[in-house]
Design a protein around this motif. Structure first.
Motif, PDB file in Angstrom:
ATOM      1  N   THR A   1       0.813  -1.224   0.000  1.00 15.70           N
ATOM      2  CA  THR A   1       0.000   0.000   0.000  1.00 15.70           C
ATOM      3  C   THR A   1       0.841   1.266   0.000  1.00 15.70           C
ATOM      4  O   THR A   1       0.322   2.354  -0.238  1.00 15.70           O
ATOM      5  CB  THR A   1      -0.938   0.022   1.234  1.00 15.70           C
ATOM      6  OG1 THR A   1      -0.161  -0.139   2.422  1.00 15.70           O
ATOM      7  CG2 THR A   1      -1.970  -1.104   1.145  1.00 15.70           C
TER       8      THR A   1
ATOM      9  N   TYR B   1      -4.964  -2.606   9.473  1.00 15.96           N
ATOM     10  CA  TYR B   1      -6.009  -3.472   8.931  1.00 15.96           C
ATOM     11  C   TYR B   1      -7.142  -3.691   9.931  1.00 15.96           C
ATOM     12  O   TYR B   1      -7.835  -4.710   9.894  1.00 15.96           O
ATOM     13  CB  TYR B   1      -5.426  -4.825   8.486  1.00 15.96           C
ATOM     14  CG  TYR B   1      -4.614  -4.735   7.215  1.00 15.96           C
ATOM     15  CD1 TYR B   1      -5.248  -4.673   5.976  1.00 15.96           C
ATOM     16  CD2 TYR B   1      -3.220  -4.689   7.249  1.00 15.96           C
ATOM     17  CE1 TYR B   1      -4.514  -4.591   4.795  1.00 15.96           C
ATOM     18  CE2 TYR B   1      -2.475  -4.596   6.082  1.00 15.96           C
ATOM     19  CZ  TYR B   1      -3.126  -4.544   4.856  1.00 15.96           C
ATOM     20  OH  TYR B   1      -2.405  -4.444   3.684  1.00 15.96           O
TER      21      TYR B   1
ATOM     22  N   ASP C   1      -4.222  -8.276   0.341  1.00 13.22           N
ATOM     23  CA  ASP C   1      -3.810  -7.137  -0.497  1.00 13.22           C
ATOM     24  C   ASP C   1      -2.759  -7.545  -1.520  1.00 13.22           C
ATOM     25  O   ASP C   1      -2.748  -7.065  -2.657  1.00 13.22           O
ATOM     26  CB  ASP C   1      -3.266  -6.006   0.382  1.00 13.22           C
ATOM     27  CG  ASP C   1      -4.349  -5.013   0.772  1.00 13.22           C
ATOM     28  OD1 ASP C   1      -5.478  -5.136   0.259  1.00 13.22           O
ATOM     29  OD2 ASP C   1      -4.067  -4.112   1.588  1.00 13.22           O
TER      30      ASP C   1
ATOM     31  N   LYS D   1      -3.022  -7.388  -5.567  1.00 16.74           N
ATOM     32  CA  LYS D   1      -2.057  -6.581  -6.322  1.00 16.74           C
ATOM     33  C   LYS D   1      -1.385  -7.375  -7.429  1.00 16.74           C
ATOM     34  O   LYS D   1      -1.007  -6.810  -8.467  1.00 16.74           O
ATOM     35  CB  LYS D   1      -0.997  -6.030  -5.362  1.00 16.74           C
ATOM     36  CG  LYS D   1      -0.111  -4.951  -5.968  1.00 16.74           C
ATOM     37  CD  LYS D   1      -0.877  -3.663  -6.189  1.00 16.74           C
ATOM     38  CE  LYS D   1       0.006  -2.534  -6.662  1.00 16.74           C
ATOM     39  NZ  LYS D   1      -0.740  -1.284  -6.873  1.00 16.74           N
TER      40      LYS D   1
END
Length: 559
Positions: free
Chosen positions: A444, A477, A496, A500
């Motif tokens: 992120t 999270y 995630d 991705k």
């Protein structure tokens, strides 16, 4: 050759309608009986010849093309896309004859030309595929000019090429690439000639899957079509534990790891090649490693690999990349200071940090990059099944507080991803997979330490995110105390990474925590992380314990 003109025969002979000599013109006419028309014919012929010259009307010497040379077309007169793209065809005049002022037409229309002495280039831009007539007419002397007429067939249409996606079973075994090439005379894949059937179907077997294999189809005219063959070799399920070089040299630490391997609780051993201290654990022959004293020889690489393979496991060689105090210190001392991450005022970066000064080398420096390429190549040749990068990043901290000589306008993320791509090609050449260890937050926050997961995923076989519960801050999270809740923090963070990398071939092989930091970890905590990964569809993992002591009870035997 030019047509020879016999002036006497051309102008003095007469013919009847059949083309035979006049019967009234014979040997007897050499006497006084000679026809009274002869002097008149001679006179008229002479006057006509003089008129042709004086009037400036030139007879044309027709050339079949033997005296002219034509480049840019095949022997059959075919012009392909390459010739058109390079400017067309070139006409070379016979020795002693120039082409200045020549009139050039294609299908009766004048076309642009470039003339240099005896050479004339005819542009064919925009000419459609098909048969055309090329005519080159030159100025001449009193005896006439020259003309070249040549039929040209323009064929700029490449073969239709389609290559099937291919999945190989091993990086060290053969792989067969198949496809179809309509209208192709020849097909090659990665430089190897393929067998082409009458229907255009082709196949070629490569000795091992390359990082990139380009298929090239060529037709009879020389037109080509290219397509990269997508060859995927997925790294089989990987369940490994970390072992440092010095730990492998210890019977007390090595034997329990081999026991886990023989019990099928793991199927690989992650063995350090170069560690956080910058020390290479075996006797590396890489010149720079020997020069700076990095090669320590804690274990025999070939012997260790043989022992692990014999126990049924693969060997993952970990290379700690840019955290390298040995290389940084030696480079600074020897005057190669651009190999080191610098401060804006030119000093070594890291003073006052947890790593200390002279701890990080400069990822943008060509020597530093080549050092890691050489280590990866050496390890793959020795038999390591995987190369796994760690610390493949810039140091922590504000980007404005550090300088990377040689980086230029390239971003840190692109520069590091570029090295990953080059390393994969090197590893693949010798049959090894490439993995990249990354921070959990990188998915992120790609610019925080220059780890762009999307870019990495296109350049490596697997991403190894370090999602240790103890390393997450409270509330990440939505988990209030990640260290005490290994299942939810592991599952949510890995989700995630799965998202991705969804549209790439890269797999996720997470680093999981098998050590205690603030919270005591045992079989249950380790098993919770493994279960969380499985619930995200991830069945591979790497366990980390710096003390190299693992909880076998958390590891179910593999079938």
């Amino acid at each position: 050759m030019p047509v020879r003109l016999d002036w006497k025969k051309l102008f003095l002979n007469t013919s009847d309608a059949s083309g035979a000599p006049d019967s009234s013109t014979d040997a007897a006419d050499s006497s006084s009986n000679r026809s009274p028309r002869r002097p008149l014919v001679i006179l008229l012929a002479g006057v006509l010849a003089m008129a042709l010259v004086v009037g400036g009307v030139l007879l044309v010497r027709q050339h079949s093309g033997a005296d002219f040379r034509l480049a840019g077309a095949s022997a059959g007169g075919v012009v392909n896309a390459s010739a058109v793209g390079k400017g067309g065809v070139e006409v070379t005049a016979p020795e002693g004859e120039g082409l200045h002022g020549a009139e050039v037409t294609v299908d009766g229309k004048r076309v642009p030309v470039r003339t240099t002495g005896r050479h004339l280039t005819v542009g064919l831009d925009g000419l459609r595929d098909g048969t055309h007539e090329l005519k080159v007419a030159t100025e001449g002397s009193m005896l006439g000019g020259s003309e070249l007429t040549r039929e040209l067939k323009v064929d700029t249409t490449p073969p239709k090429l389609a290559v099937a996606d291919t999945e190989g079973r091993s990086l060290r075994g053969p792989v067969t690439v198949k496809g179809r090439a309509q209208d192709a005379a020849e097909v090659t894949v990665a430089g190897r000639k393929a067998h082409v059937g009458k229907d255009g179907a082709f196949s070629v077997t490569l000795p091992r899957p390359p990082a990139k294999a380009t298929a090239v189809a060529t037709d009879k005219a020389g037109n080509t079509a290219r397509e990269d063959a997508v060859i995927t070799v997925r790294r089989p399920t990987l369940r490994a534990v970390h072992v440092s070089g010095q730990a492998w040299a210890s019977d007390q630490l090595r034997k329990p790891v081999l026991k886990l391997l023989k019990e099928h609780r793991i199927n690989a051993v992650q063995l350090d090649i170069k560690d956080e201290l910058g020390e290479i654990s075996y006797d590396s022959k890489v010149p720079l490693a020997k020069k700076i004293g990095a090669a320590k020889g804690y274990y025999d690489a070939k012997k260790a690999i043989k022992e692990i393979h014999a126990a049924g496991g693969a060997v993952v060689g970990r290379i700690v990349a840019f955290r390298d105090p040995v290389l940084a210190s030696a480079s600074w001392k020897d005057g190669h200071r651009d190999r080191v991450v610098r401060t804006p005022d030119g000093g070594p970066y890291g003073a006052g940090s947890k790593y200390g000064s002279l701890s990080f080398t400069n990822f943008a420096n060509k020597d530093v990059r080549q050092y890691h390429l050489d280590l990866a190549a050496e390890a793959a040749k020795l038999g390591f099944d995987d190369i796994l990068y760690d610390y493949i990043r810039r140091p922590d901290g504000k980007l404005s507080s550090m300088s990377f000589p040689g980086l230029g306008k390239t971003s840190p993320e692109d520069s590091i991803a570029g090295l990953v791509a080059r390393t994969r090609a090197v590893a693949r050449e010798h049959g090894a997979f490439l993995g990249v260890s990354v921070f959990g937050v990188a998915v992120t926050r790609p610019k925080e330490i220059a780890q762009d997961i999307g870019k990495f995923a296109k350049q490596c076989d697997y991403i190894a995110p370090m999602v240790y519960p103890s390393h997450w801050a409270e509330g990440e999270y939505g988990v209030s105390d990640p260290n005490s809740h290994p299942y939810p923090i592991t599952k949510k963070s890995l989700a995630d990474f799965v998202k991705k990398t969804r549209h790439t071939d890269a797999q996720i092989v997470p680093w999981l925590q098998d050590f205690s930091l603030g919270v005591s970890y045992g079989d249950a905590e380790v098993a919770a992380q493994i279960r969380a990964a499985e619930d995200d569809g991830i069945h591979s993992f790497l366990l980390w314990n710096p003390a190299v002591r693992y909880h076998g009870g958390a590891l179910k035997p593999m079938k």
